[in-house]
Design an enzyme around this catalytic site. Sequence first.
Site, PDB file in Angstrom:
ATOM      1  CD1 TRP A 161      -1.869   2.296   0.634  1.00 53.69           C
ATOM      2  CD2 TRP A 161      -2.862   1.306   2.364  1.00 53.69           C
ATOM      3  NE1 TRP A 161      -2.842   3.146   1.079  1.00 53.69           N
ATOM      4  CE2 TRP A 161      -3.475   2.559   2.146  1.00 53.69           C
ATOM      5  CE3 TRP A 161      -3.321   0.504   3.405  1.00 53.69           C
ATOM      6  CZ2 TRP A 161      -4.517   3.024   2.949  1.00 53.69           C
ATOM      7  CZ3 TRP A 161      -4.349   0.962   4.198  1.00 53.69           C
ATOM      8  CH2 TRP A 161      -4.955   2.213   3.965  1.00 53.69           C
ATOM      9  CD  GLU A 162       4.345   1.690  -3.737  1.00 52.00           C
ATOM     10  OE1 GLU A 162       4.703   2.741  -4.315  1.00 52.00           O
ATOM     11  OE2 GLU A 162       4.696   0.579  -4.127  1.00 52.00           O
ATOM     12  CG  PHE A 163       3.558   5.335   0.740  1.00 52.46           C
ATOM     13  CD1 PHE A 163       4.287   4.168   0.954  1.00 52.46           C
ATOM     14  CD2 PHE A 163       3.939   6.187  -0.274  1.00 52.46           C
ATOM     15  CE1 PHE A 163       5.410   3.886   0.186  1.00 52.46           C
ATOM     16  CE2 PHE A 163       5.054   5.906  -1.058  1.00 52.46           C
ATOM     17  CZ  PHE A 163       5.794   4.758  -0.836  1.00 52.46           C
TER      18      PHE A 163
END
Length: 202
Positions: free
Chosen positions: A132-134
Amino acid sequence: YKPRSHFPHDINFNQISHVFYAFFVIDSKTGRIKSSDSWSDFEMTIEPNRNINSNRYGKIKLLGCIGELFWLKMDYFRRNNEGFKTVMSVGGWSNRELFPKMVRNQKKMDQFIESCIDTMFKHGFDGIDLDWEFPKDDGVEPKKYLEIVERLRSGLNELERSIWGQACNRFHLSVATPAFEEKLKILLFNKMNPYINFWNMM
């Protein structure tokens, strides 16, 4: 794809302990994960390098990179190191906008958790890597990320018990994390850490 044309049979399995296969992505409508390239993953006919494992392949037809990776992994398992793992990576930069939407919808989040474990097992992976960014520092997303890893670990433990009779940490769970302070400090490291095998620092 050209110009790289790099396939699972091009990997030297003697030099690595894990292969991370990227990416599975979130379906915006359901929250479930899905292939980001179904042709490459499941449909393309692979012509292996016949200089390696030629006798083991025989006339078998290998479909997609995931199909070949699974075949090679099982061959490697039988001959070498049972600690070797293939890990399904979920998310990535191009899929970053779907995580915040998914975690704010309980039904989609439930579907996400369930489909991660189902997809991992169905395609013969040994674990899940979250990318997951971010998460934002908004009081919601860091807590939801913690909930995701808690529930995934619980589900993986349950799957292990159904196979081996006990939770034995055979299925891998990791998190790809930023390596810069602004984003790194948002994550609830101490609370997430007990549920994962290791952190992948980007």
